[in-house]
Motif scaffolding. Structure first.
Motif, PDB file in Angstrom:
ATOM      1  N   LEU B 109     -10.196  -1.187  52.881  1.00 51.63           N
ATOM      2  CA  LEU B 109     -10.439   0.176  53.355  1.00 51.63           C
ATOM      3  C   LEU B 109     -11.734   0.739  52.771  1.00 51.63           C
ATOM      4  O   LEU B 109     -12.137   0.367  51.668  1.00 51.63           O
ATOM      5  N   PRO B 110     -12.376   1.665  53.494  1.00 51.45           N
ATOM      6  CA  PRO B 110     -13.469   2.402  52.872  1.00 51.45           C
ATOM      7  C   PRO B 110     -12.899   3.275  51.764  1.00 51.45           C
ATOM      8  O   PRO B 110     -11.741   3.717  51.864  1.00 51.45           O
ATOM      9  N   PRO B 111     -13.652   3.545  50.728  1.00 53.50           N
ATOM     10  CA  PRO B 111     -13.098   4.322  49.608  1.00 53.50           C
ATOM     11  C   PRO B 111     -12.882   5.790  49.944  1.00 53.50           C
ATOM     12  O   PRO B 111     -12.187   6.488  49.220  1.00 53.50           O
ATOM     13  N   VAL B 112     -13.478   6.245  51.038  1.00 54.00           N
ATOM     14  CA  VAL B 112     -13.336   7.638  51.450  1.00 54.00           C
ATOM     15  C   VAL B 112     -12.890   7.680  52.908  1.00 54.00           C
ATOM     16  O   VAL B 112     -13.393   6.920  53.732  1.00 54.00           O
ATOM     17  N   LEU B 113     -11.950   8.548  53.220  1.00 53.60           N
ATOM     18  CA  LEU B 113     -11.475   8.735  54.596  1.00 53.60           C
ATOM     19  C   LEU B 113     -11.641  10.201  54.985  1.00 53.60           C
ATOM     20  O   LEU B 113     -11.766  11.071  54.114  1.00 53.60           O
ATOM     21  N   ILE B 114     -11.623  10.465  56.274  1.00 57.17           N
ATOM     22  CA  ILE B 114     -11.608  11.854  56.739  1.00 57.17           C
ATOM     23  C   ILE B 114     -10.249  12.101  57.384  1.00 57.17           C
ATOM     24  O   ILE B 114      -9.828  11.374  58.284  1.00 57.17           O
ATOM     25  N   LEU B 115      -9.577  13.102  56.882  1.00 55.13           N
ATOM     26  CA  LEU B 115      -8.200  13.366  57.289  1.00 55.13           C
ATOM     27  C   LEU B 115      -8.147  14.160  58.586  1.00 55.13           C
ATOM     28  O   LEU B 115      -9.171  14.586  59.124  1.00 55.13           O
ATOM     29  N   GLU B 116      -6.919  14.355  59.051  1.00 56.04           N
ATOM     30  CA  GLU B 116      -6.715  15.015  60.338  1.00 56.04           C
ATOM     31  C   GLU B 116      -7.318  16.415  60.376  1.00 56.04           C
ATOM     32  O   GLU B 116      -7.815  16.864  61.410  1.00 56.04           O
ATOM     33  N   ASP B 117      -7.301  17.095  59.247  1.00 58.90           N
ATOM     34  CA  ASP B 117      -7.839  18.463  59.229  1.00 58.90           C
ATOM     35  C   ASP B 117      -9.353  18.478  59.028  1.00 58.90           C
ATOM     36  O   ASP B 117      -9.952  19.543  58.864  1.00 58.90           O
ATOM     37  N   GLY B 118      -9.972  17.290  59.018  1.00 59.06           N
ATOM     38  CA  GLY B 118     -11.426  17.219  58.910  1.00 59.06           C
ATOM     39  C   GLY B 118     -11.946  17.132  57.494  1.00 59.06           C
ATOM     40  O   GLY B 118     -13.151  16.986  57.287  1.00 59.06           O
ATOM     41  N   THR B 119     -11.062  17.205  56.506  1.00 56.96           N
ATOM     42  CA  THR B 119     -11.524  17.109  55.125  1.00 56.96           C
ATOM     43  C   THR B 119     -11.635  15.646  54.709  1.00 56.96           C
ATOM     44  O   THR B 119     -10.864  14.797  55.159  1.00 56.96           O
ATOM     45  N   ALA B 120     -12.595  15.361  53.864  1.00 54.56           N
ATOM     46  CA  ALA B 120     -12.759  14.004  53.343  1.00 54.56           C
ATOM     47  C   ALA B 120     -11.934  13.843  52.075  1.00 54.56           C
ATOM     48  O   ALA B 120     -11.706  14.815  51.344  1.00 54.56           O
TER      49      ALA B 120
END
Lengths: 164, 205
Positions: B109-120
């Protein structure tokens, strides 16, 4: 084993065998992107286990076994890795060949239930014995025989021209 | 049919597209090996990690910064892309029957994701972020973040974006292989002629 020596030997093996190994993965999953993921996952495990596997001379068998024992149900792995230049949804890029250039035999193979498909690949493409196939798939000899028999019957029907 | 089946199967499909680079293969192996070694030594490492793991609040995002010691976030810095919360909801897709182990998934996985609410969010507290830019991609309806991370011993620049349909796409760059600094790399992310790095695509989270 020093890291440089380990990586040199590992890289030499991968460069020499990755095309063949990915074809095995493709034969059992029918999708180049998924085949590449199967191979990459197996190669990562090989790297970790390299000193032991190398010592036993089982590099190729080790990778193949990980791939063929993998659950190739797409839903189990939510992510997909892409190489630059491969447009998402580009069927030709994902399969490597236009669909129509994959032979009727390959399509019939893909239509088989997954364990029948795996036994055909191992027994009748790679030439493993019934016993070796059973060990590779971690199933009984009898199960290998029944899977193989059903698969060959299906392929025979699928490949027999209508009217014959 | 059985007599020539081997030859017919062998000829029934080609060799496929180009392979990943050998460097990519080796790098992935190194990461997995490092993860395993870290797991073995987890008890010893944990105490030390508590002291050093945190998130950088970088006021100066210059590329030639030599001090890359992460610092703990303060409440006032929560809008800063270098200060990201941890979200481990990805663990729902691993560790259960028929799934990969979470350790294996963590290496992919990438170490950072962007969640459903748009926050990383960082996928684990072990991800360190040294600098970042919020929304470097100007495409409408796409949430994105560019960050320099260190995770499992590797420093990488990541562009992570969430498409309008919820798909998350991440691509990485090894700074050692880049001819430009982080700021210039970020500035070029909108260039339509840009050649992307290796990408990881996740379905709607």
């Amino acid at each position: 084993m020093r890291r440089e020596a380990r990586e040199a030997a590992y890289t030499e093996f991968v460069a020499a065998r990755q095309t063949h190994l990915r074809r095995i993965a493709y034969a059992i999953c029918g999708d180049w992107a998924q085949a590449d993921d199967l191979l990459q996952n197996a190669l990562v495990k090989l790297y970790v286990a390299w000193p032991r596997v190398r010592r036993d001379g089982r590099e190729e068998a080790y990778v193949r076994q990980i791939m063929v024992r993998s659950n190739i149900d797409e839903s189990r792995r939510p992510w997909r890795r892409e190489q630059p230049g491969l447009a998402a949804g580009d069927a030709a890029a994902r399969t490597g060949l236009p669909f129509e250039e994959r032979s009727a035999l390959f399509e019939a193979l893909q239509d088989l239930p997954v364990m029948q498909r795996k036994t055909v690949v191992l027994r009748h493409w790679l030439g493993l014995s019934v016993e070796e196939t059973a060990q590779e798939l971690d199933i009984s000899v009898g199960t290998v025989k029944s899977h193989t028999s059903r698969a060959l019957d299906t392929l025979q029907v699928a490949l027999t021209p209508e009217g014959n | 049919m059985d007599i020539d089946l081997r030859e017919r199967l062998d000829a029934s499909f080609g060799d496929g597209p180009e392979h990943r680079t050998l460097e990519t293969r080796v790098t992935a192996g190194r990461r997995a090996l490092r993860t395993r070694q870290l797991g073995v030594a987890a008890g010893a490492v944990a105490a030390a990690a508590v002291v050093t793991i945190g998130v950088v609040a970088m006021q100066d995002s210059s590329d030639d910064r030599s001090d890359k010691t992460p610092v703990a976030p303060s409440p006032s810095e929560t809008a800063d892309p270098t200060v990201l919360p941890v979200d481990d909801s990805w663990r729902a897709g691993c560790g259960h029957a028929g799934q990969d182990t979470c350790e294996a998934l963590l290496t992919e996985l990438p170490p950072v994701l962007i969640l459903e609410d748009g926050t990383a969010a960082r996928i684990t507290d072990d991800v360190q972020i040294f600098q970042g830019v919020d929304d470097p991609v100007s495409t409408p309806a796409v949430e994105s973040v560019a960050v320099e991370t260190q995770f499992q011993g590797l420093t990488r620049w990541w562009l992570v974006s969430r498409q309008a349909n919820g798909t998350v796409v991440a691509e990485q760059m090894d700074p050692a292989l880049s001819s430009v600094g982080f700021d210039e790399w970020v500035a070029g992310l909108d260039d339509p002629a840009r050649k992307p790095g290796e990408r990881i695509t996740l379905p709607p989270l």
